[in-house]
Design an enzyme around this catalytic site. Structure first.
Site: not given
Ligand code: GLC
Length: 727
Positions: A264
């Protein structure tokens, strides 16, 4: 369906891998943010293999930008390895569908799959080939803002929904031009954040992890999910993005997952803040060792893997395994053979897409109460649409809207005016400037509108920014002065239909008490207005069912139906403690002195404009062996005066086992549409494997003994019978 390994593809992959330098391999492990000139240069040097959010939503020519970055990769870099371009296409791209929690309320995986297919078609036409969805985190604490993004509290429902979205995003051919690689997230246990506070610690015994939090991810992997995303949370002392047990051992070895895992956003780097790694060098090693193949936007891999490999502190095998997985998905996406895309005008917001959005938004709405005022009939010559969410297009789309545009949204006010044109007048008063506002200056206008109407449709709830990532609440009631608005409007003496828009389960006992009907619409998306008009005016009968129970008070959280019984379960006759008024308990059982222990509405609950009768529960046998299946059936009759859909649910309880088991667990469900007076025998086949759970040895086991089974309309009711599983 999991893709079969293609010998030809694997041979191409190995031949390419054999040519790659270490720098080129590590470039594939690196995802950068945005379509900047610096990133384009890194792409051309083979040092970036993926981009997130390549274009802004208002980009005038995203296809040209996509092709220019692909050209930098394919023609600029030495080996011409194409880019995989990711984006959060969570519940629609330009045509916005209900938030995923609302989609789960449809209990209609096929329709949810169709919606994901639409989202993929629209996103792919815009230059995206990878979505960071479905989110399948089990969430049993509505204070957590991200419960909006998942499939609710139950593993079976969340699994069906997640797998349906994977099928929809990826289509029948991942290499087709309108397919997106799916990404099941956030692996794993993120929804168990203590206190419902985002990013907070999660403590989940492994057996519980395997029985409750992992199954939806397994379902996505079995559905062929190309990628997974490792989560932010500290899982039992090891951050999910450095957790070898869940990533390398369970996901990659036990399940045989052959796609790749992306971290993430900077979750690798955050292992320093977690106190699990001392620095980025340690974080890079810990994440790659655990099985995170690609790093989203933080620089740990790029900065430290070259030296870690050079010094032998990271075996080249770890790198090669990650690169193979990434290249495999790029090959399966067809990016090597077709790296560039053609503009496809007329895809976004086309009538078929909007029709699907309208159908799904209607199917997601849950009718909680109806004293007979719904559907509004021709007796209503003047309808007052009141409330801060009656005409709030941006709020109606909900969290994670990303590329949805408010200008495309049809609000309830607009839809009701269109549907009632020539039949009834629709007046409008927001009552409040916004869902959080405490400015009651608009109350008088709202009360006057109510008094001047035959009925009121009152649109209350949460705005889009009150749920989603990092948007957690310590309270679950209507924000701002909305409760006061309801009070004032109800006092006008006209029938009040409350439509709740929310990104979570709210505690609304007062709303229930003061209204004639309550329809829970979640955040219904672009076509939420026409969908609500269809339901309020009777073109459609509500068919949604709760994917999460609705509490009476935030003090009850965590609250979910599949709980253990305890040694002193509260008894039905102990119900009725008025919220906030401590009553001396008459006995020593598991409940509160100042609120009833049951939810306001149970998981699976939902009314329709008809009524249904369950009779003649039958089992194919009073006992089954451990490799057998049991057929359970019930006669369902529509005893009402109009066609409607009933969601028939099958629950089971393992009465006594080597570990305590939930008092009920959903095992299957069927949406059954019956005309008035129509009757049908609804049948379920229950395989003994569906009775399995993880024992202390973490092995799945099915234990002989007595089981109880229910077939009914929700997790609190149903006709029941017992059967035995014999050795
Ligand atoms: C965010 C979220 C995730 C998302 C990623 C890209 O922090 O936790 O769900 O897909 O970053 O935006």
């Amino acid at each position: 369906m999991r893709p079969r390994r293609s010998r030809k593809l694997e041979a191409r992959l190995e031949a390419l891998l054999a040519q790659m330098t270490l720098a080129e391999k590590l470039g594939q492990l690196n995802q950068a943010h945005g379509g900047t000139p610096e990133n384009k240069a890194l792409v051309g040097q083979g040092r970036v293999g993926s981009l997130i959010n390549l274009c802004p939503t208002d980009c005038p020519d995203p296809v040209a930008v996509y092709n220019s970055f692909q050209e930098a990769a394919v023609k600029g870099s030495r080996l011409g390895i194409p880019l995989i371009i990711g984006r959060d296409v969570i519940h629609g791209f330009r045509t916005m569908f209900p938030i995923p929690l609302g989609q789960a309320a449809s209990f209609d995986p096929d329709l949810v799959c169709q919606a994901a297919r639409v989202a993929a078609t629209e996103a792919a036409s815009w230059g995206i080939n990878w979505t960071f969805a479905p989110m399948v985190d089990i969430a049993r604490d509505p204070r957590w803002g991200r419960s909006a993004e998942g499939g609710g509290e139950d593993p079976v429902l969340a699994s069906r929904m997640g797998a349906a979205m994977v099928r929809g995003f990826q289509g029948d051919d991942l290499g087709a031009p309108d397919s997106l690689a799916a990404c099941a997230k956030h692996y794993v246990g993120y929804g168990a954040a203590e206190g419902g506070r985002d990013y907070n610690t999660t403590l989940i015994p492994e057996g519980y992890l395997r029985d409750v939090y992992l199954p939806p991810f397994r379902a996505c992997v079995e559905a062929g999910a190309a990628t997974l995303m490792s989560a932010f949370n500290d899982l039992n002392g090891v951050p999910a993005s450095g957790n070898e047990l869940t990533l390398r051992r369970i996901l990659k070895k036990e399940w045989g997952f052959d796609g790749f895992v992306v971290s993430d956003w900077a979750s690798i780097d955050e292992m320093i803040s977690h106190g699990y790694c001392a620095n980025r060098r340690e974080a890079a090693r810990a994440a790659l060792r655990a099985g995170v193949d690609m790093e989203m936007v933080s620089p740990c891999y790029a900065e430290h893997l070259p030296d870690l490999v050079a010094r032998g502190e990271v075996p080249l095998d770890w790198v090669d395994d990650a690169v193979r997985r990434i290249l495999r998905i790029k090959f399966r996406l067809g990016l090597f053979d077709r790296p560039f895309i053609e503009p496809r005008p007329g895809v976004l917001l086309n009538p078929a897409h909007l029709a699907t959005a309208r159908r799904l938004a209607a199917a997601c709405c849950v009718l909680l109460k109806n004293d007979g005022v719904l559907p509004l009939d021709c007796g209503v010559r003047k309808l007052a649409a009141i409330g801060p969410l009656a005409d709030a297009p941006a709020e109606q789309m909900g969290c994670w809207t990303v590329d949805g545009l408010a200008r495309d949204v049809v609000t309830p006010l607009a839809a009701l005016r269109e549907a009632l044109a020539g039949r009834a007048e629709v007046t409008y008063a927001p009552g409040l400037p916004g869902a959080r506002s405490t400015d009651t200056a608009g109350f008088a206008e709202a009360v006057a509108a109510a008094r001047g109407a035959d009925a009121v449709a009152l649109f209350l709830g949460e705005d889009a920014g009150m749920s989603g990532e990092a948007h957690c609440r310590a309270f679950l009631d209507l924000p701002g002065a909305q409760a006061g608005l309801l009070e004032a409007v109800a006092a006008a003496g006209r029938p009040v239909v409350v439509v709740v828009m929310a990104g979570r389960a709210l505690a609304l006992p007062d709303v229930l008490a003061k209204s004639s009907a309550v329809l829970y619409a979640w955040h219904p998306g672009t076509m939420g207005g026409p969908a609500l008009a269809d339901l309020l005016l009777g073109a459609e009968s509500p068919s949604g069912r709760l994917p999460v129970c609705l509490p009476r008070h935030v003090g009850q959280i965590p609250l979910y139906y599949a709980k253990r019984n305890t040694g002193r379960p509260a008894r039905d006759e102990e119900r009725g403690a008025p919220a906030g008024t401590p009553l001396d308990p008459k006995d020593f059982t598991s409940r509160y002195m100042d609120v009833e222990h049951t939810p306001l509405f149970p998981f699976g609950f939902g009314l329709t404009y008809s009524s249904f009768e369950y009779k003649e529960l039958q089992l194919s046998s009073p006992a089954i062996g451990r490799d057998d299946a049991l057929t359970a059936s019930i006669r369902l009759t529509n005893t009402g005066r109009r066609e409607a859909v009933e969601v028939v649910q099958l629950y089971v309880r393992d009465v006594a086992a080597s570990l305590t088991r939930p008092v009920r667990e959903l095992k299957d469900f069927q949406r059954v549409r019956l005309g008035p007076g129509e009757s049908r025998r609804v049948e379920f086949v229950l395989r003994s494997s569906q009775l399995a759970f993880h024992g202390p040895d973490m092995k799945l086991r099915v234990e002989a003994g007595e089981f109880r089974l229910w077939i009914g309309p929700d997790a609190a009711r149903g006709d029941s019978a017992t059967f035995a599983l014999t050795d």
